[in-house]
Design a protein around this motif. Structure first.
Motif, PDB file in Angstrom:
ATOM      1  N   LEU A  78      16.922  29.348  74.421  1.00 33.18           N
ATOM      2  CA  LEU A  78      17.152  30.357  75.461  1.00 33.18           C
ATOM      3  C   LEU A  78      16.043  31.429  75.615  1.00 33.18           C
ATOM      4  O   LEU A  78      15.767  31.857  76.781  1.00 33.18           O
ATOM      5  N   GLY A  79      15.428  31.927  74.354  1.00 30.09           N
ATOM      6  CA  GLY A  79      14.336  32.871  74.428  1.00 30.09           C
ATOM      7  C   GLY A  79      13.119  32.421  75.394  1.00 30.09           C
ATOM      8  O   GLY A  79      12.671  33.349  76.005  1.00 30.09           O
ATOM      9  N   VAL A  80      13.077  31.114  75.416  1.00 33.74           N
ATOM     10  CA  VAL A  80      12.034  30.530  76.235  1.00 33.74           C
ATOM     11  C   VAL A  80      12.324  30.748  77.782  1.00 33.74           C
ATOM     12  O   VAL A  80      11.426  31.079  78.643  1.00 33.74           O
ATOM     13  N   PHE A  81      13.587  30.421  78.219  1.00 33.14           N
ATOM     14  CA  PHE A  81      13.855  30.606  79.461  1.00 33.14           C
ATOM     15  C   PHE A  81      13.883  32.000  79.938  1.00 33.14           C
ATOM     16  O   PHE A  81      13.390  32.283  80.975  1.00 33.14           O
ATOM     17  N   LEU A  82      14.251  32.944  79.075  1.00 30.49           N
ATOM     18  CA  LEU A  82      14.228  34.300  79.500  1.00 30.49           C
ATOM     19  C   LEU A  82      12.804  34.869  79.477  1.00 30.49           C
ATOM     20  O   LEU A  82      12.305  35.443  80.652  1.00 30.49           O
ATOM     21  N   GLY A  83      11.866  34.382  78.594  1.00 29.74           N
ATOM     22  CA  GLY A  83      10.455  34.917  78.437  1.00 29.74           C
ATOM     23  C   GLY A  83       9.656  34.180  79.882  1.00 29.74           C
ATOM     24  O   GLY A  83       8.926  34.978  80.459  1.00 29.74           O
ATOM     25  N   LEU A  84       9.834  32.803  79.903  1.00 29.09           N
ATOM     26  CA  LEU A  84       9.228  32.227  81.075  1.00 29.09           C
ATOM     27  C   LEU A  84       9.684  32.859  82.408  1.00 29.09           C
ATOM     28  O   LEU A  84       8.802  33.104  83.259  1.00 29.09           O
ATOM     29  N   GLY A  85      11.036  32.836  82.624  1.00 28.74           N
ATOM     30  CA  GLY A  85      11.452  33.388  83.986  1.00 28.74           C
ATOM     31  C   GLY A  85      10.759  34.828  84.145  1.00 28.74           C
ATOM     32  O   GLY A  85      10.540  35.171  85.200  1.00 28.74           O
ATOM     33  N   SER A  86      11.056  35.586  83.075  1.00 26.51           N
ATOM     34  CA  SER A  86      10.757  36.985  83.206  1.00 26.51           C
ATOM     35  C   SER A  86       9.015  37.181  83.311  1.00 26.51           C
ATOM     36  O   SER A  86       8.567  37.999  84.352  1.00 26.51           O
ATOM     37  N   THR A  87       8.204  36.305  82.949  1.00 26.99           N
ATOM     38  CA  THR A  87       7.007  36.050  83.023  1.00 26.99           C
ATOM     39  C   THR A  87       6.654  36.010  84.442  1.00 26.99           C
ATOM     40  O   THR A  87       5.764  36.316  84.911  1.00 26.99           O
ATOM     41  N   TYR A  88       7.211  34.764  84.900  1.00 24.64           N
ATOM     42  CA  TYR A  88       6.987  34.373  86.051  1.00 24.64           C
ATOM     43  C   TYR A  88       7.029  35.686  87.137  1.00 24.64           C
ATOM     44  O   TYR A  88       6.450  35.930  88.106  1.00 24.64           O
ATOM     45  N   ARG A  89       8.192  36.200  86.957  1.00 24.42           N
ATOM     46  CA  ARG A  89       8.726  37.367  87.832  1.00 24.42           C
ATOM     47  C   ARG A  89       7.770  38.434  87.814  1.00 24.42           C
ATOM     48  O   ARG A  89       7.482  38.847  89.017  1.00 24.42           O
ATOM     49  N   VAL A  90       7.110  38.758  86.820  1.00 18.84           N
ATOM     50  CA  VAL A  90       6.170  40.037  86.567  1.00 18.84           C
ATOM     51  C   VAL A  90       5.018  39.497  87.228  1.00 18.84           C
ATOM     52  O   VAL A  90       3.993  40.488  87.550  1.00 18.84           O
ATOM     53  N   GLU A  96       9.389  30.374  91.085  1.00 21.12           N
ATOM     54  CA  GLU A  96       9.451  29.710  89.884  1.00 21.12           C
ATOM     55  C   GLU A  96      10.457  30.493  88.641  1.00 21.12           C
ATOM     56  O   GLU A  96      10.805  29.918  87.918  1.00 21.12           O
ATOM     57  N   ALA A  97      10.359  31.732  88.780  1.00 27.26           N
ATOM     58  CA  ALA A  97      11.170  32.638  87.952  1.00 27.26           C
ATOM     59  C   ALA A  97      12.803  32.198  88.429  1.00 27.26           C
ATOM     60  O   ALA A  97      13.631  31.740  87.461  1.00 27.26           O
ATOM     61  N   LEU A  98      13.042  32.052  89.693  1.00 26.63           N
ATOM     62  CA  LEU A  98      14.572  31.869  89.987  1.00 26.63           C
ATOM     63  C   LEU A  98      14.774  30.322  89.430  1.00 26.63           C
ATOM     64  O   LEU A  98      15.913  29.930  89.234  1.00 26.63           O
ATOM     65  N   LYS A  99      13.896  29.340  89.797  1.00 25.24           N
ATOM     66  CA  LYS A  99      14.107  28.369  89.101  1.00 25.24           C
ATOM     67  C   LYS A  99      14.286  28.013  87.776  1.00 25.24           C
ATOM     68  O   LYS A  99      15.302  27.524  87.363  1.00 25.24           O
ATOM     69  N   THR A 100      13.382  28.739  86.911  1.00 17.64           N
ATOM     70  CA  THR A 100      13.658  28.888  85.407  1.00 17.64           C
ATOM     71  C   THR A 100      14.882  29.477  84.927  1.00 17.64           C
ATOM     72  O   THR A 100      15.628  28.924  84.109  1.00 17.64           O
ATOM     73  N   PHE A 101      15.570  30.682  85.693  1.00 17.84           N
ATOM     74  CA  PHE A 101      16.665  31.024  85.300  1.00 17.84           C
ATOM     75  C   PHE A 101      17.872  30.227  85.714  1.00 17.84           C
ATOM     76  O   PHE A 101      18.580  30.337  84.999  1.00 17.84           O
ATOM     77  N   LYS A 102      17.957  29.678  86.900  1.00 15.39           N
ATOM     78  CA  LYS A 102      18.704  28.395  87.196  1.00 15.39           C
ATOM     79  C   LYS A 102      19.046  27.465  86.014  1.00 15.39           C
ATOM     80  O   LYS A 102      19.921  27.151  85.746  1.00 15.39           O
ATOM     81  N   GLN A 103      17.861  26.853  85.838  1.00 12.77           N
ATOM     82  CA  GLN A 103      17.805  26.002  84.785  1.00 12.77           C
ATOM     83  C   GLN A 103      18.269  26.340  83.363  1.00 12.77           C
ATOM     84  O   GLN A 103      19.156  25.617  82.823  1.00 12.77           O
ATOM     85  N   GLY A 104      17.888  27.576  83.185  1.00 13.44           N
ATOM     86  CA  GLY A 104      18.588  28.296  81.818  1.00 13.44           C
ATOM     87  C   GLY A 104      19.914  28.563  81.803  1.00 13.44           C
ATOM     88  O   GLY A 104      20.806  27.892  80.897  1.00 13.44           O
ATOM     89  N   LEU A 105      20.561  29.047  83.209  1.00 14.39           N
ATOM     90  CA  LEU A 105      21.848  29.030  83.243  1.00 14.39           C
ATOM     91  C   LEU A 105      22.740  27.909  83.242  1.00 14.39           C
ATOM     92  O   LEU A 105      23.945  27.639  82.834  1.00 14.39           O
ATOM     93  N   GLU A 106      22.096  26.676  83.601  1.00 18.84           N
ATOM     94  CA  GLU A 106      22.663  25.418  83.484  1.00 18.84           C
ATOM     95  C   GLU A 106      22.931  25.115  82.188  1.00 18.84           C
ATOM     96  O   GLU A 106      23.941  24.385  81.925  1.00 18.84           O
ATOM     97  N   GLU A 107      21.896  25.383  81.092  1.00 22.85           N
ATOM     98  CA  GLU A 107      22.186  25.035  79.817  1.00 22.85           C
ATOM     99  C   GLU A 107      22.927  26.242  78.972  1.00 22.85           C
ATOM    100  O   GLU A 107      23.546  25.998  78.053  1.00 22.85           O
ATOM    101  N   ARG A 115      21.267  36.284  83.522  1.00 25.27           N
ATOM    102  CA  ARG A 115      21.753  36.793  84.824  1.00 25.27           C
ATOM    103  C   ARG A 115      21.422  38.112  85.088  1.00 25.27           C
ATOM    104  O   ARG A 115      21.017  38.208  86.369  1.00 25.27           O
ATOM    105  N   THR A 116      20.885  38.908  84.163  1.00 17.86           N
ATOM    106  CA  THR A 116      20.360  40.328  84.478  1.00 17.86           C
ATOM    107  C   THR A 116      18.990  40.214  85.033  1.00 17.86           C
ATOM    108  O   THR A 116      18.629  40.589  86.108  1.00 17.86           O
ATOM    109  N   PHE A 117      18.110  39.300  84.436  1.00 17.77           N
ATOM    110  CA  PHE A 117      16.722  38.897  84.936  1.00 17.77           C
ATOM    111  C   PHE A 117      16.654  38.193  86.180  1.00 17.77           C
ATOM    112  O   PHE A 117      15.984  38.479  87.042  1.00 17.77           O
ATOM    113  N   GLN A 118      17.840  37.196  86.286  1.00 20.33           N
ATOM    114  CA  GLN A 118      17.864  36.534  87.711  1.00 20.33           C
ATOM    115  C   GLN A 118      18.110  37.587  88.631  1.00 20.33           C
ATOM    116  O   GLN A 118      17.589  37.260  89.723  1.00 20.33           O
TER     117      GLN A 118
END
Length: 163
Positions: A78-90, A96-107, A115-118
């Motif tokens: 979960l931390g990886v999904f948050l970190g990677l998605g947030s990193t892509y965003r900044v 890529e951030a949205l794809k990562t958050f979507k994948q994370g929310l599927e799991e 949800r917040t970072f998405q």
């Protein structure tokens, strides 16, 4: 098979990061990542230390490595999904951030951090309506994200910043 040398070195590097000795932690983690290129936990910790140093571009490749390899606990994944998605965003890599958050929310359905970072990434791609809608749902549910409070407070004033 237990690798006590690896475990000891990793624990020491994590402790250095937690003690705000991030440059030292980074050196140790980079050496570990080179020695153990298929170790998801080491990749995650290496990404994390790069993030704390503001080295997001370097962090992304280690987050990606961590996701592509087995061996993470559910909490770390979960931390990886948050970190990677947030990193892509900044980094301005919003899709890529949205794809990562979507994948994370599927799991991890419903995870408040994801949800917040998405929502922030949705704002960045110009979908303010969906971003606000998701945030309002979190408010109504009484969802707060204290563990990410500092980052969220920063991004609240700097949503358009790209590093």
């Amino acid at each position: 098979m237990v690798d006590t040398e690896r475990d000891t070195a990793l624990a020491q590097a994590v402790r250095l990061r937690e003690e705000s000795k991030r440059d030292e932690a980074r050196e140790k983690l980079l050496a570990l990542a080179e020695r153990y290129p298929d170790d998801a936990e080491i990749a995650y910790q290496t990404a994390w230390v790069h993030d704390t140093l503001g080295l997001e571009a370097e962090a992304a490749r280690f987050y990606e490595r961590a996701l592509s390899t087995d061996g993470l606990s559910a909490e770390d994944r979960l931390g990886v999904f948050l970190g990677l998605g947030s990193t892509y965003r900044v980094l301005g890599r919003y899709q890529e951030a949205l794809k990562t958050f979507k994948q994370g929310l599927e799991e991890y359905p419903g995870d408040k951090g994801l949800r917040t970072f998405q929502s922030m990434a949705l704002y960045n791609v110009g979908d303010a309506r969906e971003a606000v809608s998701k945030l309002l749902k979190l408010v109504v549910e009484g969802q707060v994200v204290p563990e990410y409070g500092r980052a969220i407070s920063y991004y609240a004033d700097n949503l358009d910043e790209i590093v």
